[in-house]
Design a protein around this motif. Structure first.
Motif, PDB file in Angstrom:
ATOM      1  N   ILE A 159       0.851  -1.191   0.000  1.00 25.24           N
ATOM      2  CA  ILE A 159       0.000   0.000   0.000  1.00 25.24           C
ATOM      3  C   ILE A 159       0.882   1.236   0.000  1.00 25.24           C
ATOM      4  O   ILE A 159       2.068   1.179   0.327  1.00 25.24           O
ATOM      5  N   CYS A 160       0.296   2.346  -0.379  1.00 26.17           N
ATOM      6  CA  CYS A 160       0.905   3.663  -0.223  1.00 26.17           C
ATOM      7  C   CYS A 160      -0.018   4.475   0.674  1.00 26.17           C
ATOM      8  O   CYS A 160      -1.227   4.251   0.705  1.00 26.17           O
ATOM      9  N   LEU A 161       0.560   5.429   1.391  1.00 25.92           N
ATOM     10  CA  LEU A 161      -0.190   6.301   2.284  1.00 25.92           C
ATOM     11  C   LEU A 161       0.052   7.741   1.857  1.00 25.92           C
ATOM     12  O   LEU A 161       1.205   8.148   1.696  1.00 25.92           O
ATOM     13  N   LEU A 162      -1.031   8.490   1.672  1.00 30.02           N
ATOM     14  CA  LEU A 162      -0.931   9.881   1.227  1.00 30.02           C
ATOM     15  C   LEU A 162      -1.317  10.816   2.361  1.00 30.02           C
ATOM     16  O   LEU A 162      -2.463  10.803   2.831  1.00 30.02           O
ATOM     17  N   ASP A 163      -0.357  11.622   2.801  1.00 28.65           N
ATOM     18  CA  ASP A 163      -0.598  12.696   3.769  1.00 28.65           C
ATOM     19  C   ASP A 163      -1.089  13.882   2.936  1.00 28.65           C
ATOM     20  O   ASP A 163      -0.302  14.548   2.271  1.00 28.65           O
ATOM     21  N   ARG A 164      -2.409  14.087   2.939  1.00 29.09           N
ATOM     22  CA  ARG A 164      -3.008  15.145   2.107  1.00 29.09           C
ATOM     23  C   ARG A 164      -2.479  16.528   2.448  1.00 29.09           C
ATOM     24  O   ARG A 164      -2.204  17.333   1.561  1.00 29.09           O
ATOM     25  N   LYS A 165      -2.393  16.831   3.738  1.00 29.62           N
ATOM     26  CA  LYS A 165      -2.000  18.168   4.173  1.00 29.62           C
ATOM     27  C   LYS A 165      -0.607  18.550   3.677  1.00 29.62           C
ATOM     28  O   LYS A 165      -0.394  19.646   3.165  1.00 29.62           O
ATOM     29  N   ASN A 166       0.330  17.627   3.839  1.00 33.36           N
ATOM     30  CA  ASN A 166       1.713  17.913   3.458  1.00 33.36           C
ATOM     31  C   ASN A 166       2.066  17.474   2.046  1.00 33.36           C
ATOM     32  O   ASN A 166       3.189  17.692   1.605  1.00 33.36           O
ATOM     33  N   ARG A 167       1.098  16.824   1.385  1.00 34.14           N
ATOM     34  CA  ARG A 167       1.303  16.372   0.006  1.00 34.14           C
ATOM     35  C   ARG A 167       2.521  15.459  -0.106  1.00 34.14           C
ATOM     36  O   ARG A 167       3.359  15.608  -0.985  1.00 34.14           O
ATOM     37  N   ILE A 168       2.581  14.478   0.832  1.00 27.46           N
ATOM     38  CA  ILE A 168       3.673  13.507   0.838  1.00 27.46           C
ATOM     39  C   ILE A 168       3.081  12.113   0.672  1.00 27.46           C
ATOM     40  O   ILE A 168       2.157  11.734   1.386  1.00 27.46           O
ATOM     41  N   LEU A 169       3.626  11.358  -0.266  1.00 31.00           N
ATOM     42  CA  LEU A 169       3.229   9.970  -0.487  1.00 31.00           C
ATOM     43  C   LEU A 169       4.283   9.060   0.134  1.00 31.00           C
ATOM     44  O   LEU A 169       5.464   9.142  -0.200  1.00 31.00           O
ATOM     45  N   PHE A 170       3.852   8.211   1.052  1.00 29.72           N
ATOM     46  CA  PHE A 170       4.727   7.224   1.684  1.00 29.72           C
ATOM     47  C   PHE A 170       4.517   5.916   0.934  1.00 29.72           C
ATOM     48  O   PHE A 170       3.471   5.288   1.053  1.00 29.72           O
ATOM     49  N   SER A 171       5.522   5.523   0.151  1.00 28.80           N
ATOM     50  CA  SER A 171       5.332   4.449  -0.821  1.00 28.80           C
ATOM     51  C   SER A 171       5.948   3.121  -0.422  1.00 28.80           C
ATOM     52  O   SER A 171       5.857   2.160  -1.189  1.00 28.80           O
ATOM     53  N   GLY A 172       6.564   3.023   0.762  1.00 27.09           N
ATOM     54  CA  GLY A 172       7.221   1.767   1.113  1.00 27.09           C
ATOM     55  C   GLY A 172       8.238   1.435   0.045  1.00 27.09           C
ATOM     56  O   GLY A 172       9.064   2.271  -0.299  1.00 27.09           O
ATOM     57  N   ASP A 173       8.177   0.233  -0.499  1.00 24.37           N
ATOM     58  CA  ASP A 173       9.078  -0.148  -1.588  1.00 24.37           C
ATOM     59  C   ASP A 173       8.383  -0.149  -2.946  1.00 24.37           C
ATOM     60  O   ASP A 173       8.918  -0.679  -3.910  1.00 24.37           O
ATOM     61  N   THR A 174       7.194   0.441  -3.007  1.00 25.54           N
ATOM     62  CA  THR A 174       6.490   0.514  -4.288  1.00 25.54           C
ATOM     63  C   THR A 174       7.344   1.271  -5.308  1.00 25.54           C
ATOM     64  O   THR A 174       7.423   0.902  -6.461  1.00 25.54           O
ATOM     65  N   LEU A 175       7.971   2.335  -4.853  1.00 29.16           N
ATOM     66  CA  LEU A 175       8.897   3.118  -5.688  1.00 29.16           C
ATOM     67  C   LEU A 175      10.263   3.014  -5.040  1.00 29.16           C
ATOM     68  O   LEU A 175      10.660   3.839  -4.250  1.00 29.16           O
TER      69      LEU A 175
END
Length: 181
Positions: A159-175
């Motif tokens: 999965i990826c997690l998107l912090d909307r406020k800070n516009r940061i995508l936490f992608s693990g090892d997806t990318l």
């Protein structure tokens, strides 16, 4: 030169911290007004709950981007962990031995710049309750909302997690830009 003896922390946005676990992996802590969210638990070579208390007094929820050793290895120090059900089996198969082997490989490549050793891998007496995550789930941290996106590929439950406020995508090892062991 003195070896690095503590995880390295950088505040990458207001209230968002990157925690480098001795060159083995990066964990992220996102704080809101009411709660915090830890993204991944690393390999588990230091007292993560105590360390998080140095960054925030807030209650912390834990979400894993996937079930590999360097993202789920420290999950045993928490009572509850969110993870996509397709990765439950993988996360539960991570053993102290696989964590020690992984730590040994990475620390050897680091050439002694970290004071950590494979013997620092923590042994957990219990396993956390695994709670299912799916596309569309949202963590409400109080003024900060983190959205869950399913991104299978690296693992079936990535999965990826998107912090909307800070516009940061936490992608693990997806990318991932480095080697995958």
């Amino acid at each position: 030169l003195m070896a690095i003896s503590h995880p390295i922390v950088a505040e990458i946005a207001r209230g968002v911290y990157c925690i480098n676990e001795f060159g083995m992996d990066s964990l992220f802590l996102i704080t809101g007004a009411e709660r915090a969210l830890l993204v991944d638990t690393g390999t588990g070579v230091f007292d993560l709950p105590a360390f998080l208390k140095t960054l925030t007094p807030l209650p912390v929820d834990v979400a894993l981007t996937h079930g590999h050793v360097d993202h789920a290895g420290g999950m045993g120090c928490f009572d509850r962990v969110y993870l996509h059900p397709a990765d439950f089996t993988g996360a539960l198969s991570v053993t102290p031995e696989t964590r020690r082997d992984f730590a040994g490989q990475i620390l050897q490549m680091a050439g002694g710049i970290f004071a950590c050793t494979p013997d620092d891998v923590r042994i957990y007496e219990t396993r956390p309750e695994l709670l299912p995550l799916k596309e569309g789930d949202v963590f409400d941290l109080g003024g900060v909302h983190v959205d869950v996106y399913e991104t299978p590929g690296h693992t079936p439950g990535s999965i990826c997690l998107l912090d909307r406020k800070n516009r940061i995508l936490f992608s693990g090892d997806t990318l991932s830009y480095g080697p995958v062991f």
